[in-house]
Design a protein around this motif. Structure first.
Motif, PDB file in Angstrom:
ATOM      1  N   PHE A 159       0.835  -1.199   0.000  1.00  0.00           N
ATOM      2  CA  PHE A 159       0.000   0.000   0.000  1.00  0.00           C
ATOM      3  C   PHE A 159       0.877   1.259   0.000  1.00  0.00           C
ATOM      4  CE2 PHE A 159      -2.330   3.192   2.568  1.00  0.00           C
ATOM      5  CZ  PHE A 159      -3.405   3.394   1.716  1.00  0.00           C
ATOM      6  N   MET A 160       1.903   1.247   0.849  1.00  0.00           N
ATOM      7  CA  MET A 160       2.721   2.463   0.993  1.00  0.00           C
ATOM      8  C   MET A 160       3.637   2.697  -0.205  1.00  0.00           C
ATOM      9  SD  MET A 160       3.473   2.548   5.018  1.00  0.00           S
ATOM     10  CE  MET A 160       4.309   1.009   4.967  1.00  0.00           C
ATOM     11  N   LEU A 161       3.995   1.602  -0.901  1.00  0.00           N
ATOM     12  CA  LEU A 161       4.868   1.759  -2.068  1.00  0.00           C
ATOM     13  C   LEU A 161       4.178   2.537  -3.188  1.00  0.00           C
ATOM     14  CD1 LEU A 161       6.657  -1.688  -2.041  1.00  0.00           C
ATOM     15  CD2 LEU A 161       7.817   0.523  -2.243  1.00  0.00           C
ATOM     16  N   GLU A 162       2.835   2.560  -3.169  1.00  0.00           N
ATOM     17  CA  GLU A 162       2.102   3.324  -4.178  1.00  0.00           C
ATOM     18  C   GLU A 162       2.394   4.815  -4.055  1.00  0.00           C
ATOM     19  OE1 GLU A 162       0.159   2.214  -6.722  1.00  0.00           O
ATOM     20  OE2 GLU A 162       1.052   0.321  -6.088  1.00  0.00           O
ATOM     21  N   ASP A 163       2.333   5.343  -2.831  1.00  0.00           N
ATOM     22  CA  ASP A 163       2.443   6.794  -2.598  1.00  0.00           C
ATOM     23  C   ASP A 163       3.803   7.218  -2.067  1.00  0.00           C
ATOM     24  OD1 ASP A 163      -0.081   7.218  -3.395  1.00  0.00           O
ATOM     25  OD2 ASP A 163      -0.965   7.177  -1.386  1.00  0.00           O
ATOM     26  N   VAL A 185      10.002  11.294   9.236  1.00  0.00           N
ATOM     27  CA  VAL A 185      10.247  11.626   7.823  1.00  0.00           C
ATOM     28  C   VAL A 185      10.864  10.370   7.205  1.00  0.00           C
ATOM     29  CG1 VAL A 185      11.508  13.078   6.204  1.00  0.00           C
ATOM     30  CG2 VAL A 185      10.574  14.074   8.323  1.00  0.00           C
ATOM     31  N   TRP A 186      10.187   9.834   6.178  1.00  0.00           N
ATOM     32  CA  TRP A 186      10.645   8.575   5.580  1.00  0.00           C
ATOM     33  C   TRP A 186      11.458   8.854   4.315  1.00  0.00           C
ATOM     34  CZ3 TRP A 186       5.802   4.795   5.668  1.00  0.00           C
ATOM     35  CH2 TRP A 186       5.482   4.517   7.007  1.00  0.00           C
ATOM     36  N   ASP A 187      12.638   8.204   4.212  1.00  0.00           N
ATOM     37  CA  ASP A 187      13.497   8.299   3.023  1.00  0.00           C
ATOM     38  C   ASP A 187      13.451   6.959   2.291  1.00  0.00           C
ATOM     39  OD1 ASP A 187      14.347  10.890   3.571  1.00  0.00           O
ATOM     40  OD2 ASP A 187      16.001  10.190   4.838  1.00  0.00           O
ATOM     41  N   TRP A 188      12.961   6.993   1.069  1.00  0.00           N
ATOM     42  CA  TRP A 188      12.844   5.764   0.275  1.00  0.00           C
ATOM     43  C   TRP A 188      14.097   5.576  -0.575  1.00  0.00           C
ATOM     44  CZ3 TRP A 188       8.616   2.547   0.767  1.00  0.00           C
ATOM     45  CH2 TRP A 188       7.539   3.069   1.497  1.00  0.00           C
ATOM     46  N   ASP A 189      14.495   4.306  -0.758  1.00  0.00           N
ATOM     47  CA  ASP A 189      15.657   3.996  -1.612  1.00  0.00           C
ATOM     48  C   ASP A 189      15.239   2.858  -2.548  1.00  0.00           C
ATOM     49  OD1 ASP A 189      19.157   3.841  -1.024  1.00  0.00           O
ATOM     50  OD2 ASP A 189      18.090   2.738  -2.577  1.00  0.00           O
TER      51      ASP A 189
END
Ligand SMILES: C[S@@+](CC[C@H](N)C(=O)[O-])C[C@H]1O[C@@H](n2cnc3c(N)ncnc32)[C@H](O)[C@@H]1O
Length: 255
Positions: A159-163, A185-189
């Protein structure tokens, strides 16, 4: 190139004193976790349970209160210390065996066959690579009796990978002497594998004066299909999932 080894102990040792504030009401959560697990365990002849990521005891204490025989493992020294203190205040400290070990060390620390192994609170995705997650699942399998039950609770990363949210609020706790405000604060890699670092900001103070500290910890953004494939490879069958508040909870049976 991202770091595929995840140092979670630095994070959890640092936040252990605040960990109950990651929940709106930790004591209410503990009660709810006990009831939810008892429901999942019903009719499965479960007495002996290994909590493989006990943290401060959210599930281990609840299960001990319900008279399950509990072993509680965690690699963070400070989280285990807090778990023991909390178990004392719930008068179950002598009913729980505490063990300092991570998922990958479990076979060196324990030998008993358990009726159930649980890992709740999004702990499994602290392992970043497929290889580590598969090794952890195989360890759970090895420590379980035939037909034993595995319960895994993780965030719904599909679900979260969508946004890919960046700002994620947690809680505001009003205290008589100091207020505590938590947000992330989330940092995506993009990886591979895809990971997300939760930078948890803990703000403490009162009136016009506040202090803030940032605590980072990384997770594998583990998709449901990836976990299901690994569960099958590690020897689990009858995989089911349900949503419990923010957590996606998988149950599986050792073949
Ligand atoms: C968010 S806490 C969840 C604790 C508890 N189960 C709960 O729901 O409140 C995650 C826990 O996983 C533990 N953890 C981190 N890496 C781990 C690993 N490799 N093996 C086992 N536990 C790990 C941490 O030390 C921490 O206590």
């Amino acid at each position: 190139m991202q770091n595929l080894r995840n140092d979670t102990n630095t994070f959890y040792d640092a936040v252990a004193d605040y960990y109950h504030l990651f929940y709106r009401d930790w004591h209410a959560t503990l009660q709810r976790e006990g009831s939810a697990l008892r429901r999942l365990f019903r009719d499965r002849n479960i007495k002996k349970v290994l909590d493989a990521s006990c943290g401060t005891g959210t599930q281990a204490i609840a299960l001990a209160k319900l008279n399950y025989e509990v072993t509680a493992a965690d690699p963070s020294f400070k989280m285990l210390l807090k778990a023991r203190e909390a178990a004392q205040s719930y008068e179950v400290a002598n009913d729980i065996t505490f063990v300092r070990a991570g998922f990958l060390e479990l076979p060196y620390a324990l030998v008993d066959p358990y009726d159930a192994v649980i890992t709740k609170g999004n702990a499994l995705p602290h392992l970043i690579t497929d290889d580590e997650i598969l090794r952890a699942l195989r360890n759970f399998n090895r420590l379980m009796r035939r037909d034993g039950t595995l319960v895994i609770g993780i965030r719904d990363f599909d679900f979260m990978l969508e946004d890919r949210p960046r700002f994620v609020p947690r809680h505001v706790h009003d205290g008589s002497e100091q207020d505590t405000i938590l947000f992330d604060v989330w940092d995506w890699d993009d990886g591979p594998p895809i990971t997300v670092t939760f930078n948890t900001f803990i703000v403490t103070g009162k009136g016009d004066s506040y202090n803030v500290t940032k605590y980072p910890v990384t997770y594998r953004a583990l998709r449901q299909e990836e976990l299901k494939a690994m569960l099958a490879e590690a020897g689990f069958v009858d995989v089911k999932s349900e949503t419990q508040l923010w957590e996606l909870v998988f149950t599986a049976r050792k073949a």
